[in-house]
Enzyme design. Structure first.
Site, PDB file in Angstrom:
ATOM      1  N   PHE A 150       0.827  -1.168  -0.136  1.00 51.27           N
ATOM      2  CA  PHE A 150       0.237  -0.428  -0.131  1.00 51.27           C
ATOM      3  C   PHE A 150       1.027   1.338   0.400  1.00 51.27           C
ATOM      4  O   PHE A 150       1.606   1.033   0.633  1.00 51.27           O
ATOM      5  CB  PHE A 150      -1.017   0.082   1.270  1.00 51.27           C
ATOM      6  CG  PHE A 150      -2.110   0.616   0.976  1.00 51.27           C
ATOM      7  CD1 PHE A 150      -3.234   0.847   0.231  1.00 51.27           C
ATOM      8  CD2 PHE A 150      -2.424   2.341   1.737  1.00 51.27           C
ATOM      9  CE1 PHE A 150      -3.652   1.973   0.380  1.00 51.27           C
ATOM     10  CE2 PHE A 150      -3.100   2.543   1.910  1.00 51.27           C
ATOM     11  CZ  PHE A 150      -3.500   2.993   0.529  1.00 51.27           C
ATOM     12  N   TYR A 206     -11.149  -0.905  10.654  1.00 55.98           N
ATOM     13  CA  TYR A 206     -12.419  -0.248   9.813  1.00 55.98           C
ATOM     14  C   TYR A 206     -12.085  -1.342   8.719  1.00 55.98           C
ATOM     15  O   TYR A 206     -13.979  -0.574   7.975  1.00 55.98           O
ATOM     16  CB  TYR A 206     -11.692   1.105   9.752  1.00 55.98           C
ATOM     17  CG  TYR A 206     -10.813   1.768   9.285  1.00 55.98           C
ATOM     18  CD1 TYR A 206     -11.015   1.353   6.790  1.00 55.98           C
ATOM     19  CD2 TYR A 206      -9.599   1.743   9.321  1.00 55.98           C
ATOM     20  CE1 TYR A 206      -9.396   1.250   6.666  1.00 55.98           C
ATOM     21  CE2 TYR A 206      -8.884   2.639   8.625  1.00 55.98           C
ATOM     22  CZ  TYR A 206      -8.426   2.310   7.726  1.00 55.98           C
ATOM     23  OH  TYR A 206      -7.522   2.525   6.326  1.00 55.98           O
ATOM     24  N   LYS A 207     -11.854  -2.003   7.824  1.00 50.99           N
ATOM     25  CA  LYS A 207     -12.098  -2.451   6.991  1.00 50.99           C
ATOM     26  C   LYS A 207     -12.784  -4.152   7.442  1.00 50.99           C
ATOM     27  O   LYS A 207     -14.407  -4.144   8.035  1.00 50.99           O
ATOM     28  CB  LYS A 207     -10.962  -3.169   6.517  1.00 50.99           C
ATOM     29  CG  LYS A 207      -9.958  -2.166   5.775  1.00 50.99           C
ATOM     30  CD  LYS A 207      -9.228  -2.786   4.912  1.00 50.99           C
ATOM     31  CE  LYS A 207      -7.768  -1.396   4.677  1.00 50.99           C
ATOM     32  NZ  LYS A 207      -8.050   0.130   4.094  1.00 50.99           N
ATOM     33  N   ARG A 251     -13.101  -3.228  -7.817  1.00 51.68           N
ATOM     34  CA  ARG A 251     -12.385  -4.425  -6.377  1.00 51.68           C
ATOM     35  C   ARG A 251     -13.608  -5.096  -5.856  1.00 51.68           C
ATOM     36  O   ARG A 251     -14.334  -3.865  -6.067  1.00 51.68           O
ATOM     37  CB  ARG A 251     -11.427  -3.700  -6.311  1.00 51.68           C
ATOM     38  CG  ARG A 251     -11.037  -4.452  -5.148  1.00 51.68           C
ATOM     39  CD  ARG A 251      -9.557  -3.587  -4.032  1.00 51.68           C
ATOM     40  NE  ARG A 251      -9.984  -2.251  -3.563  1.00 51.68           N
ATOM     41  CZ  ARG A 251      -9.773  -1.322  -2.209  1.00 51.68           C
ATOM     42  NH1 ARG A 251      -8.501  -1.787  -1.764  1.00 51.68           N
ATOM     43  NH2 ARG A 251     -10.725  -0.959  -1.530  1.00 51.68           N
ATOM     44  N   ASP A 293       2.037  -6.011   7.473  1.00 50.86           N
ATOM     45  CA  ASP A 293       0.894  -5.487   7.488  1.00 50.86           C
ATOM     46  C   ASP A 293       0.134  -6.181   6.990  1.00 50.86           C
ATOM     47  O   ASP A 293      -0.449  -7.176   6.229  1.00 50.86           O
ATOM     48  CB  ASP A 293       0.899  -4.030   6.338  1.00 50.86           C
ATOM     49  CG  ASP A 293      -0.292  -3.305   6.153  1.00 50.86           C
ATOM     50  OD1 ASP A 293      -1.676  -3.824   6.600  1.00 50.86           O
ATOM     51  OD2 ASP A 293      -0.024  -2.393   5.784  1.00 50.86           O
TER      52      ASP A 293
END
Length: 400
Positions: A116, A212-213, A359, A187
């Site tokens: 990321f 939060y995912k 996605r 990560d």
């Protein structure tokens, strides 16, 4: 954790708009039922009635460790090895700087171009700050193991690629890194709550992630950081915060690190956000991660099969082998942004990642096969009838 294993999906535990098919839990999880009431109770009864005494009466000060233990169960980490707070970028910086200090005779941070961007930005900033010949080396994901040499201090990898869903073999990569004498930092932003993770079994030194995912902690929910027990007792925090001190309320002028992972605490915990996350994590009681993984694969395999049959203009960019893929599926399309906006307008929520990737996330907590089939039918209509081909859907929003 409850003794009984719950059958998936558990849709009645989430608030989702009527008629919406939500395939974006890999970016922001939905609101668990009861979170609003729990937050209201915290605000009115704890903050409102207890004011500053809530730090003791309501356990606010202990939240980072308590919630950290809830996350630890989902990532295969021992109790007491995870703490919460700050953003994922801050936790990347903390872990990365601590890892570099463990290998003072080496100067290279190794990562891959599927990482990321924020992780790479933090590494670039740290390298610039340190000077002294430090560098960030970025290679293709397939080249990580072969790029190891005696100059590499730390390897920083996101386990599941945010664009394609490609998943690294955590144990194999960690073993290769440590055999080369380097430190491993994972990560888990797209892993925690999506795939089974065994940090203890991998023997990696550090891991970080957001909540939060797939963990449904809400926008801006606090991040987590893990350190292996032996590492936690010797690591030197670059951000020596007040609450990472061994005795914060002794107000000593010099920093003295707290024992273990607690030294990676920095400032005051965000109590309201952490309260929402703590409630959201209770949804995971009785959820078996292997069962969740099996359901995720079934849903994503069905999606791929149906999309390829009905949407010939879309090209699969995720690994076809489910074992090499996280809990998302990505397709490329030249007009991917506009097509995604048209799909969202028809109540199927996915997202777009530049330059051309549509996605889709598959979260078996609240998705089933009927949702997948309906989503593909709508996607096929968007593509077949060129519903995306309008100025409205081509106009770029700030968040894609």
């Amino acid at each position: 954790m409850k003794n009984t294993t719950r059958t998936l999906p558990i849709k009645d535990h989430f608030i989702l708009p009527e008629g919406m098919i939500y395939l974006d839990g890999n970016s922001l999880g939905p609101l668990p039922k009861g979170t609003t009431a729990r937050l209201g109770q915290m605000v009115e009864d704890e903050w409102g009635d207890h004011l500053i005494t809530g730090w003791n009466k309501d356990g606010w000060m202990d939240q980072p460790a308590r919630v950290g233990n809830m996350v630890a169960r989902l990532i295969g980490a021992p109790e007491g090895s995870v703490t919460m707070g700050d953003t994922l970028s801050v936790k990347v910086y903390q872990a990365l700087s601590a890892a570099l200090k463990m290998r003072p005779d080496r100067r290279v941070i190794l990562s891959d171009n599927g990482n990321f961007p924020s992780d790479l930005y933090m590494a670039q900033g740290l390298v610039q700050q340190l000077g002294q010949g430090y560098e960030l080396r970025v290679v293709d994901p397939e080249e990580v193991a072969g790029a190891m040499d005696d100059t590499v201090a730390v390897v920083m990898i996101t386990q599941v690629d945010y664009r394609t869903g490609r998943m690294h073999d955590m144990n194999a990569v960690t073993q290769a890194v440590q055999q080369a004498g380097a430190v491993m930092l994972w990560d888990l932003a797209h892993s925690a709550g999506a795939v089974p993770v065994d940090l203890a079994g991998s023997n990696c030194e550090f891991a970080v992630g957001c909540t939060y995912k797939y963990l449904n902690g809400g926008p801006g929910a606090p991040a987590f950081i893990y350190a292996r027990d032996d590492v936690a007792e010797i690591m030197q925090p670059a951000l020596a915060g007040w609450l990472g001190h061994d005795a914060p309320f002794a107000f000593e002028p010099d920093y003295r690190p707290a024992p273990g992972i607690a030294r990676m605490r920095v400032g005051t915990p965000p109590v309201m956000q952490m309260t929402a996350l703590e409630h959201a994590l209770s949804v995971w009681d009785g959820i078996d991660m292997q069962a969740l993984r099996g359901a995720s694969i079934r849903l994503s395999e069905l999606f791929i099969k149906q999309v390829e049959a009905q949407c010939p203009d879309l090209t699969l960019v995720s690994p076809r082998n489910a074992a090499m893929r996280g809990s998302q599926v990505s397709f490329a399309f030249t007009e991917g942004y506009a097509a995604m906006q048209a799909l969202i307008a028809h109540h199927v929520i996915g997202d777009f990642r530049a330059p051309n990737i549509m996605r889709f996330g598959f979260t078996p907590l609240y998705l089933d096969e009927d949702d997948v089939l309906k989503a593909v039918d709508i996607l096929a209509k968007v593509m077949r009838d060129r519903l995306w081909d309008t100025p409205e859907f081509r106009k770029r929003n700030a968040v894609t």
